[in-house]
Design an enzyme around this catalytic site. Sequence first.
Site, mmCIF file in Angstrom:
data_model
loop_
_atom_site.group_PDB
_atom_site.id
_atom_site.type_symbol
_atom_site.label_atom_id
_atom_site.label_comp_id
_atom_site.label_asym_id
_atom_site.label_seq_id
_atom_site.Cartn_x
_atom_site.Cartn_y
_atom_site.Cartn_z
ATOM 1 N N SER A 1 1.446 -9.665 -1.130
ATOM 2 C CA SER A 1 1.324 -8.317 -1.238
ATOM 3 C C SER A 1 1.800 -7.831 0.466
ATOM 4 O O SER A 1 1.908 -6.528 0.580
ATOM 5 C CB SER A 1 0.025 -8.186 -1.165
ATOM 6 O OG SER A 1 -1.222 -8.853 -0.493
ATOM 7 N N LYS B 1 0.822 -1.044 0.045
ATOM 8 C CA LYS B 1 -0.007 0.080 0.141
ATOM 9 C C LYS B 1 0.815 1.200 -0.012
ATOM 10 O O LYS B 1 0.265 2.245 -0.675
ATOM 11 C CB LYS B 1 -0.939 -0.033 1.168
ATOM 12 C CG LYS B 1 -2.208 -0.922 0.962
ATOM 13 C CD LYS B 1 -3.176 -0.596 1.993
ATOM 14 C CE LYS B 1 -4.493 -1.562 1.731
ATOM 15 N NZ LYS B 1 -4.312 -2.876 1.974
ATOM 16 N N GLU C 1 -10.056 7.407 4.264
ATOM 17 C CA GLU C 1 -11.068 6.654 5.212
ATOM 18 C C GLU C 1 -10.330 5.273 5.333
ATOM 19 O O GLU C 1 -9.367 4.979 4.425
ATOM 20 C CB GLU C 1 -12.214 6.214 4.687
ATOM 21 C CG GLU C 1 -12.743 4.988 3.693
ATOM 22 C CD GLU C 1 -11.990 5.476 2.321
ATOM 23 O OE1 GLU C 1 -11.821 6.741 1.961
ATOM 24 O OE2 GLU C 1 -11.481 4.218 1.584
HETATM 25 C C1 LIG Z 1 -5.063 -3.938 1.528
HETATM 26 C C2 LIG Z 1 -4.176 -5.201 1.413
HETATM 27 C C3 LIG Z 1 -4.789 -5.953 0.214
HETATM 28 C C4 LIG Z 1 -5.996 -5.900 -0.661
HETATM 29 O O1 LIG Z 1 -5.844 -4.555 -1.342
HETATM 30 P P1 LIG Z 1 -5.721 -4.715 -2.955
HETATM 31 O O2 LIG Z 1 -5.961 -3.267 -3.326
HETATM 32 O O3 LIG Z 1 -6.591 -5.575 -3.319
HETATM 33 O O4 LIG Z 1 -4.411 -4.954 -3.124
HETATM 34 C C5 LIG Z 1 -4.040 -7.254 -0.025
HETATM 35 N N1 LIG Z 1 -2.871 -7.396 0.703
HETATM 36 C C6 LIG Z 1 -2.464 -6.776 1.811
HETATM 37 C C7 LIG Z 1 -1.285 -7.192 2.569
HETATM 38 C C8 LIG Z 1 -3.428 -5.669 2.154
HETATM 39 O O5 LIG Z 1 -2.918 -4.821 3.248
#
Ligand SMILES: *Cc1c(COP(=O)(O)O)cnc(C)c1O
Length: 405
Positions: free
Chosen positions: A388, A101, A123
Amino acid sequence: MNYSGVNFDTYFKNYPDEKGYFGRYGGCYIQPELQKAMEEITEAYFTICKSTRFISELRRIRREFQGRPTPISHLERLSGSLGNVQLYVKREDLNHTGAHKLNHCMGEALLAKYMGKKKLIAETGAGQHGVALATAAAYFGMECDIYMGSVDIKKQAPNVARMKILGANVVEVTHGLQTLKEAVDAAFEAYANEYKDAIYCIGSVLGPHPFPMMVRDFQAVVGIEAREQFTSMTGELPDAIVACVGGGSNAAGFFSGFLNDPVDIYGVEPLGRGPKLGDHAASLQYGEEGIMHGFNSIMLKDENGEPAPVYSVASGLDYPSSGPEHAFLHELGRVRYDVVDDEEAIDAFFKLSRLEGIIPAIESSHAVAYGIKLAQRMGKGSVLINLSGRGDKDMDYVIENYGIR
Ligand SMILES: *Cc1c(COP(=O)(O)O)cnc(C)c1O
């Protein structure tokens, strides 16, 4: 490469179009007062993203502050346990703050600075976006108002503490169900009053144009790095790539590096407890076309046509729609979207921890679980998974609800 009549050689020139549409999806459905604010952001973005000063500043921040490039790791022991397919992960868990993010938050904040804005507004539900944005605000010395429902504030105490330590102002939203939906409304209302000095920073490839495009572009660094690193590591492209899809930002950036390649691409949505409405958040799998939060996409609707209640064990994935570009790539068939349920995700959470020494976020565990299933189906070849984020934020929850496996 051509796919369902779309030429992917020129894809990024043509999608989205100047009104913000990916095919029929996207656009800018927003109150008239904010239409002008969106136009101002679009104009600033198109000017700035061509400026060498902006580009080199963002590169420097990524290298010196975020710790990019993040590596790719070969999952030797997990692959060995599955047969002949080799699994790899792109390590966004090693990006500063522990998830992808920050990639778009730093981009959005740098844009805000160039536009002369003094405050970042957003938000947050689970608090992950709030923490990433509060980090960006601290870095650039900007004010930061994060709107959050009372219920979420109680549930997400560690992230609320992080935001406050970083100097953000956590604004409690006390009406309605006191969760994400009310927080979105309150943040938009504040933005409508403050847009001269503030910018609204959306947390995924969602919302009105230009956000789905801008957030994808800021996340594209993940796909660019991954393609370069994988080909120099192995001498070839991966046969398949996988990412989890909540709003779809980590997937959009990661996929963008491979859309014009002969690579199978899979987006993974959360099936939660099962396919009944209310038990999952698999919007592309089970949803229909509709407009919410300023854009047209595929969404899960209740009997009144409103955004339906959704659920996933991964709080970062429980959103009743997905970004318009995913709805488009789904329609084209360029990306295949499939589902993984809570149990499979938790199983993958422990497998990656035990066999590789990497504790993944439960969101990312959905992608790992699908990578494992895909490996068993493929029998040979290679799969690159976008990890992610890291799972530190999820450990207490997992132990309390699932025990140690
Ligand atoms: C917020 C988040 C997601 C989901 O958000 P996307 O916009 O779909 O990428 C996925 N993995 C992690 C670790 C997150 O914090």
